[in-house]
Structures are given as structure tokens and as C-alpha cells.
Motif scaffolding. Sequence first.
Motif, PDB file in Angstrom:
ATOM      1  N   HIS A 176       0.818  -1.208   0.000  1.00 14.79           N
ATOM      2  CA  HIS A 176       0.000   0.000   0.000  1.00 14.79           C
ATOM      3  C   HIS A 176       0.860   1.270   0.000  1.00 14.79           C
ATOM      4  CE1 HIS A 176       0.265   0.269   4.440  1.00 14.79           C
ATOM      5  NE2 HIS A 176       0.059  -1.010   4.444  1.00 14.79           N
ATOM      6  N   ASN A 177       2.123   1.093  -0.325  1.00 11.44           N
ATOM      7  CA  ASN A 177       2.991   2.217  -0.661  1.00 11.44           C
ATOM      8  C   ASN A 177       4.201   1.642  -1.401  1.00 11.44           C
ATOM      9  OD1 ASN A 177       5.019   1.418   1.360  1.00 11.44           O
ATOM     10  ND2 ASN A 177       3.506   2.130   2.848  1.00 11.44           N
ATOM     11  N   ALA A 178       4.948   2.519  -2.063  1.00 10.47           N
ATOM     12  CA  ALA A 178       6.075   2.054  -2.875  1.00 10.47           C
ATOM     13  C   ALA A 178       7.177   1.446  -2.006  1.00 10.47           C
ATOM     14  CB  ALA A 178       6.629   3.216  -3.710  1.00 10.47           C
ATOM     15  N   HIS A 179       7.282   1.893  -0.745  1.00 14.39           N
ATOM     16  CA  HIS A 179       8.298   1.344   0.153  1.00 14.39           C
ATOM     17  C   HIS A 179       8.140  -0.169   0.309  1.00 14.39           C
ATOM     18  CE1 HIS A 179       9.518   5.319   1.570  1.00 14.39           C
ATOM     19  NE2 HIS A 179       8.260   5.617   1.759  1.00 14.39           N
ATOM     20  N   MET A 180       6.893  -0.616   0.512  1.00  8.13           N
ATOM     21  CA  MET A 180       6.667  -2.047   0.763  1.00  8.13           C
ATOM     22  C   MET A 180       7.133  -2.879  -0.423  1.00  8.13           C
ATOM     23  SD  MET A 180       2.899  -1.940   2.579  1.00  8.13           S
ATOM     24  CE  MET A 180       2.760  -3.717   2.753  1.00  8.13           C
ATOM     25  N   ALA A 181       6.864  -2.390  -1.628  1.00 10.46           N
ATOM     26  CA  ALA A 181       7.294  -3.126  -2.824  1.00 10.46           C
ATOM     27  C   ALA A 181       8.821  -3.133  -2.915  1.00 10.46           C
ATOM     28  CB  ALA A 181       6.679  -2.489  -4.069  1.00 10.46           C
ATOM     29  N   ARG A 182       9.433  -1.993  -2.591  1.00  7.15           N
ATOM     30  CA  ARG A 182      10.901  -1.916  -2.623  1.00  7.15           C
ATOM     31  C   ARG A 182      11.501  -2.907  -1.629  1.00  7.15           C
ATOM     32  NH1 ARG A 182      11.664   3.035  -0.519  1.00  7.15           N
ATOM     33  NH2 ARG A 182      12.734   2.347   1.358  1.00  7.15           N
ATOM     34  N   HIS A 183      10.909  -2.993  -0.448  1.00  4.52           N
ATOM     35  CA  HIS A 183      11.439  -3.900   0.574  1.00  4.52           C
ATOM     36  C   HIS A 183      11.329  -5.356   0.154  1.00  4.52           C
ATOM     37  CE1 HIS A 183      10.552  -0.549   3.690  1.00  4.52           C
ATOM     38  NE2 HIS A 183      11.696  -0.369   3.074  1.00  4.52           N
ATOM     39  N   LEU A 184      10.216  -5.700  -0.517  1.00  2.00           N
ATOM     40  CA  LEU A 184      10.062  -7.098  -0.950  1.00  2.00           C
ATOM     41  C   LEU A 184      11.155  -7.447  -1.961  1.00  2.00           C
ATOM     42  CD1 LEU A 184       8.210  -9.528  -0.442  1.00  2.00           C
ATOM     43  CD2 LEU A 184       6.899  -8.842  -2.460  1.00  2.00           C
ATOM     44  N   MET A 185      11.548  -6.467  -2.772  1.00  2.00           N
ATOM     45  CA  MET A 185      12.661  -6.691  -3.708  1.00  2.00           C
ATOM     46  C   MET A 185      13.993  -6.704  -2.965  1.00  2.00           C
ATOM     47  SD  MET A 185      11.571  -4.469  -7.115  1.00  2.00           S
ATOM     48  CE  MET A 185      11.058  -2.925  -6.375  1.00  2.00           C
ATOM     49  N   ALA A 186      14.213  -5.693  -2.110  1.00  2.00           N
ATOM     50  CA  ALA A 186      15.524  -5.527  -1.478  1.00  2.00           C
ATOM     51  C   ALA A 186      15.792  -6.596  -0.430  1.00  2.00           C
ATOM     52  CB  ALA A 186      15.618  -4.147  -0.828  1.00  2.00           C
ATOM     53  N   PHE A 187      14.781  -6.920   0.367  1.00  2.00           N
ATOM     54  CA  PHE A 187      14.994  -7.827   1.497  1.00  2.00           C
ATOM     55  C   PHE A 187      14.409  -9.219   1.248  1.00  2.00           C
ATOM     56  CE2 PHE A 187      14.530  -3.501   3.515  1.00  2.00           C
ATOM     57  CZ  PHE A 187      15.899  -3.299   3.650  1.00  2.00           C
TER      58      PHE A 187
END
Lengths: 391, 391
Positions: free
Chosen positions: B255-266
Motif C-alpha cells: 500500500h505504498n512504494a516502500h513495501m514493494a521496494r522492501h520485498l525486492m531488497a529484502f
Amino acid sequence: MRIEAVDLFYLAMPEITDEGDSSQDALLVRVAAGGHVGFGECEAAPLPSIAAFVCPKSHGACHNVGDPVLGAMLDGPDDIARIARRITWESMDLLQAAHTWSGVEMALWDLLGRAQGAPAWSLLGIPRSGRRTPYASALFGPTPQETLVVGRAQRAEGFRAVKFGWGPIGRGSVADDVAQLHAAREGIGEDAILLVDAGQIFGEDVEAAAARLPALEAVHATWFEEPFAGHAYEAYAALARHCRGVRLAGGEASHNAHMARHLMAFGGVGFVQIDCGRIGGIGPARRVAELAAGRGVTYVNHTFTSSLALSASLQPFADAADGALCEYPVQLKPLARAFTANRILRDADGMLAAPDCPGLGIDIDWDAVRRYLVETEITVEGRVLYRTPKV
Amino acid sequence: MRIEAVDLFYLAMPEITDEGDSSQDALLVRVAAGGHVGFGECEAAPLPSIAAFVCPKSHGACHNVGDPVLGAMLDGPDDIARIARRITWESMDLLQAAHTWSGVEMALWDLLGRAQGAPAWSLLGIPRSGRRTPYASALFGPTPQETLVVGRAQRAEGFRAVKFGWGPIGRGSVADDVAQLHAAREGIGEDAILLVDAGQIFGEDVEAAAARLPALEAVHATWFEEPFAGHAYEAYAALARHCRGVRLAGGEASHNAHMARHLMAFGGVGFVQIDCGRIGGIGPARRVAELAAGRGVTYVNHTFTSSLALSASLQPFADAADGALCEYPVQLKPLARAFTANRILRDADGMLAAPDCPGLGIDIDWDAVRRYLVETEITVEGRVLYRTPKV
């Protein structure tokens, strides 16, 4: 016991300002089962939280919060965990559900404790509730001199730990902030614990935040809170690598235990700050406290409203070492002071503890509830899904 | 142009089942400015999302979604980004805000595109909208034989990529799942793209998920979707280390771009699946598409409702290579098919593209809206904050 009723009471000050003060309204929850009642409080926008409790189902993973609670059995902590798992699964796509459930979950612990004559912390398996060092939350003054005066005033009130936040920090030059930080230290004296809250002002700008670190180290700040947006784990981690004595703090917005775990695992914070009124209640907050202990991270409550919310927020780390820090709201709006019949106050030594009473140990002043009650009604296809309960 | 009106229309099927089918209701958004209109759709529970649009303010960081939109200027994409930033900041503590704003944001792109005679993707700076390979989403059958039949049927419909999900996977033995996976491959044939969706069934149990990997590799599955709870990044990362040919997929709940980034990064996913109706609309979805490209992660839409939502979800990666995969809902409830006057269909080659029309290119069938409209009213202190608009 079977859960017979859940009532939601939307309270608000006559006027709501743009201050970052979440004690201006409240969503009080009352749960009834087996002749007992329990109370909880959502740290959340009341109207959308009520809607999340009563809304018609959208699909199998988008149920409201009310259905799994009403009629459910409640005989022990496992029952609360079971309802929580059901909501996690069935309300997966209802974003507001976590905030609504938080207040209901608290009320279930309260009810269970009252029914069994045991404090909520003892139901968590904690043998004894320790004493906390409450810190006073204050705002930086517009000038260093005003900050100094605020610091002196909090010390005069007997606080041995003071947090300064928001205001001018991060909005002007580094030199401006250095002057503020030294004034804060001077105001509270060398022997007090100094905490600093940047209110997310640096967004994801690690360099700007790092420029304040030397001064934070020089004034022996214990923590540097929310330098960045809550999800900016990478920025937190980058800044943490520059920290020597001061440690980063954050986590108040966590609306599940995963978010708090990630801020520790990927953000490298030294303090994790949990609001039981947002994270899904006392159960997930307790899991975060246990995870934090295992990682050498210090758990602290985040509380900016009534003694009911404060009691709930003290339960999950009631077993922390004596003298550990806790947030203690000191500038509540009248509403948040009035609607509880009793309040959590500091003892003669200026220390604070979760009540040693059944449940959360906080009763409700129904006259005050009536005074601040916001009459609300939601109808769908002519059917009243919610109407403010009679007090 | 000044945004003059935002209308929210809550639509629902006469009966809502417990299927994981989010096309059973809808929250349609209409925005009006400068003589133009634009449409969007929230992938969200309608009633709490409406409440988040109209609710009284709780404090400075807990405003409703409506106030920053109504009366705001809208002359270019920067204006949408500006309103989004304001909502991020002022609705920080209103959890449901992201879901509500998602539909409004889409409608602003649609309106802007209609006013300027340009497709939304071209407003994003994308010179040409590429053709996608649509995949059909199907459920595993109760038996391998039934799964095989489903696979054949989707191939007969002309799909070159088929996703099987949920149902028995992860609920029985590893051998049961192996049989299902081979049946799926046999059903769709050796030349089709096979995608597998575990529907979070393994929670955080890496070992259980890893036990299915050899079979997933053997049947040449392209991705293994949501083996774990959305926030279980550590479990994703652990499983990703075991993957050879198959890659992990996830991200629909962001529900924000951060969450998607984290799923990729972490989390180490190889495919990031974004629903524009949840992540805050087209703007943040585009940022995720750019981040994914920079990381070698493949961006895919998540869409399980109308052609309006599908059009919005195709915009952020309209510049992906020709033939890239996209989700194409094939089993929509009548409501989700009916309320758009035109639909996005596969071309003669079985391929799909974002409409080459102003805005999102989807018009509304107001007769259908009237048929499925759910009459709703919210009053606070006697003031009607929301009433279903006249159609």
C-alpha cells in the motif's frame, strides 16, 4: 464465556486543531462477555475504524472486524490469539482492520483479566510488573532559550527523562539545531536523560540527518527518534552505521509485528517504539518485546492519549528491568484525561508502573463519555450498521 | 483546472461469497475539473474507504483524503504528485487512506489525459504502449485430473500463459502438490508459460515451501507466487536462495512504494506484482516499475477486477518489452464487467495493451452503475458527511 457485545464510542474535543496531538479524539471500545466488561482504545481515526468494524464483506479475504469477534468464545489468551489469526487472514485486504482490532484486542485482555481477577501482564506470563522511568514529551521551543525554559520546567515537574521533538529541528541550519540541542541539555541538566524526536523531517536524506549526529553525541542524547519516514529502513540503517553513543528509535506506526521486526532487522534501530492501539493490541506488542529482547533492542511504548491506552501499552514490557524508560503523555487534551475514572500517575519516587489490578485496571467515567460523545450513524441499503450506543 | 467534485459510488453484487474474488464489489471514483471528468477504482473495502474520504480530522497527521483533493489545482502530473505528498504527510495516521487515495489518484490521471487528449502512459513520459502477454488466472482443481482439464480449457481459450493458484496446494503432502504441478504442466502443454500461486499458505515455513521447489523446477514454472505472508521478507529471502530456474513473486498488498521496494531488497523476489488500486495509484506504481527495472526485477500488474482497474494497472509498465507478462482477469463477476461501457480485450494475436486513448480510455455504463449501486449514508452530529450520489 461468549462475547455478547462490542460497543464503539467516538469521542472528540469540540474543536480539533492541526497539532500533532492525537488526544483530540478517541475511539473507546467496550466488550461484554459472561457478565463482565472490558475496555480498549484505538489509536486511530474513529469513523473509518468504526466502518471497518461493521462494513459488509467484500470477499473472502476482506471481512469486517466485527464478525469474528461477536459470538466468539473467550476463556483464555489463546482465544484472543485465535481471533487475531482469523482477522489477519479474513481481513487481509481491509487496511484499516489493524487499527480497529487494536482497541478490541485490548478490551478482550481487560475483560479476561477482570473475569479472572488478574492483571493483563500476569495473563501474559509476566510474574511482576516493574517500575518504569517515565519521560516527559515536550516540543522544542521556537528559540534555544525557550527550549531551555521548557527543559527546566519538566525537571521542576520531577521528570528525570525528557524528550524534545518536532518544532524547528531539521527546518533550519545545522548550527540552529546544534544550538537547540545544547539548550535542551542545559535546560534538563547533565544528570537527566535527553531524548530527541525529529518527527520524520529528513525524509530519506541520510546526509542531512548525519550532520546532526555530532551534536547529538556531544549532548549525550540517548536516542534520535524518527529521523526518517517510517518505511525508510535503508536510510535508518545507513545512519545507524554513523552512530556511536546515540541510538536510533522508531516504530510507532507499526500496524503489525512484522513492521516492527523489519525496523530492527533492516533499519538497525536501538529502540523500538510500539503503540498497542495500532499494532493489533497487546499480543503482537508482546511478541515485538520478546523479539527486541532477543536482538538487544530496547522496547519502549508509544502512547499519546488516555490512561487506558497507557495501561495497555505498559503491559507488553512489564517485565523490563526496573528503571527502563516509558513514554508518559503530559499534555493531554481534557477529553483524554476525563473519560477514564482513574488515571496512571507517578509514584512518590516519580516512577510509573502498569496497574496491579485485574485487567488493565482502568475504569470509565460515563458522564465524561457522554460529554464528548460524537453522534454517528452509518446506514447501508436502509439498514443501520452503526449508531452511537446509548450511554 | 480546479478539482470541483469527487463522487464515490459503492457497487456490489446482490450476494457476496467467501471466494477470494475481489470483483464482487467495487468503489468507483469520479472526479470533475474544468469541464472534464475522470474515473478510478479502489481495490478496497468500499465503506471504510468512503469513511476515510469524508471523516472528521483527528489531528494534524490524521486528516481525511477528501480535503487535500477538493479545490486543488490539476494542470499536470506534478499536481497529482503534490496532492499525493500532502496525503502521505497529513493522513500519515489514517491507515485506510492509501486504499481510498488509490482510486482518486487514478481518476486524476484519467481526467488529465482526457483534458490533454493524451493516454495516461504518455503523461508518464512513455512514448509507446507495448503489447503484453496476458496470463489467465485459474484455481488448481481439487484433483490433478481436474487441474489438467482447467489447463487445457485455458489453452483452448488462446492463453499462452496460465496461472494456477490456491485450492489444495500446501494443504496436503508434498507428493500431492507434485502431482498437481505435473498435471498443470500437462494441461497447458510444454510450450506455455506456467505460473504458480501458493496464496500465502506456508506462512513463514521456509522448509515446507522449499519441499515444493524441485517439482516447480521440474515443470519449469516461471514464478512461485506468495509462498509466504506478505511481510515475511526473511522467509522470501531464505527460499530465494534455493531457487534455480523458478523465481519468487509477490507484492500485491503493497500500500505504498516502500513495501514493494522492501520485498525486492529484502525478500529477493524476481517478480513484483503491483495493484494500482492499493499502492496509491499510478504514480507510486510507476516508481516501483522504475526501481524494479534498475534491480533486474520484473514488474507485473496485479488486477482482479474491472477494465478500468486493468487499464490503470497497465499504465505504469506500458514501456516494458513487448511480450512481457500481465495479469488478465478472466472470471469476473457480472458487476465488474458491466459497469464499464467498453472493455480491454485481447487482440487477434491474443495480446493485450493499455488503451491508446485519452486518459485511461475506459467509459462508464451508468445504467449498470445504477443496477449495482449500494445506497449508503454516513452522518456525524446530524451532518450528512456522505450520501450515495444520484446517478
